[in-house]
Design a protein around this motif. Sequence first.
Motif: not given
Length: 458
Positions: A365-370, A399-406, A408-414
Amino acid sequence: MLDVSEFSAHNPYMDAIVIGHVCIDLTPGFHAHRPVGAVAELMRPGGLVDVAGLTVSPGGAVSNTGASLARMGMDVGLIGRVGADPLAEMLRSELASAGVRAGLVLVEDPSAGTSYSVILPIPGLDRIFLHDSGANDNFSVRDLVEGCERLGVDAGEGVGTGDGVDRAPSGQDGAPRLMHFGYPTAVASMYRSGPEPLRDLFAAARQRGMTVSVDFSLPDPEGEAAMAPWREILAEAMPLTDICFPSVEELSLMIDPGGFFERERTRAGAGAFSPDYGYALAGELVAMGSAIVAVKLGSCGLLFRWDPTAHDRLQDTGAITLGDRLPAGAVSSEDFGSPGSSGSSGSSGAVDAILVPSYPVEKIVSATGAGDTAIAGFLAALLAGRSLLEAAEMGCVAGRNAVTTIDAVSSVQPLAVMDEFRRTASHRSEVTFEDSSAWHMRPDGAFEHRVPTDRRTR
């Protein structure tokens, strides 16, 4: 499985502080447009481009890496500079929404505005950034010292966590165990006057017992930052740097600008900046004195290089002793190349580099902040006591999770969720080497590079 979500309730001192470049990101939505091969296919002088919505999110390394560490369960403090303007209030609000509240120091600078970026994620192309560095350009060692005082982490006696978890000790006198500085390439005060500002900043952290890490951003190749004397700056900063996180493109532009422009002109795609090239460039920073250089290779993964003969340097890394986290064979015996120093694969020489392949996704989706989020995953795992290899895998998952959202932070997991993914993932990205004979596949899927017995890293 390891879950650090409750650590901050037991630990009276911060795990880390993230300092440096901070901004607000404004990203218009291009989702409805088909992929294009050139900007001119979509954007023309005098033309109108329909976009759908606007994503407003904290940006820069302080926001991306800092907020990601907080969401991963780390007790983290953020220190940056902003203007006295509405954008600063917007940034504070967005950081609070991302989970950063008490551990936030944004120094108001009346002489400059709050930094912002307009990010254009045009389908089919890499992102285009319109950036105003604003108050970041005045960041100084005073901001670090005063920020720590305001966070209440620069004095006091270190005490145990009492939670029975194997964690590295706190920094000296209760300082955080780790300081991460983001984007000296985007903070003009770190390069305009030569090597002293960055060197003094790192020295202040090391004097407080902190492990020091640093990340970079890719400067405008025609701009002021690209013309800075980076070799001189890095030569004085690297002996005080424990983990250095450049991308291969950033490192190329900084220390091999001729190679950067030649590769961009004559080579296509990811092959222009290969893992082998990243390995060679990382060796220069190791020779300057960095304990470990971690090169971001985009879709290929993360490459780590060190000097296997630098026994004292690998142990002298602040609150986190990195020499204890390296894989088998990574630290040679005093007699370089003697029996037993070659490690587990049977090749000659000690291991001086590991490449951990990334985890692919179906759609970016976006590599911003990945890259920032990948660094957070690595640092969080390292702070939680993991080995360098495990921490690198956690970084690749983040980093993989980060590129799935617009953003950099909303995809972060524990950490526990990311750990489960890395342990059960069956597919890793393919990596192509220019000299495949120099790299050896490990049973865990990573690649290692070995130093021939007749050659040292330095």
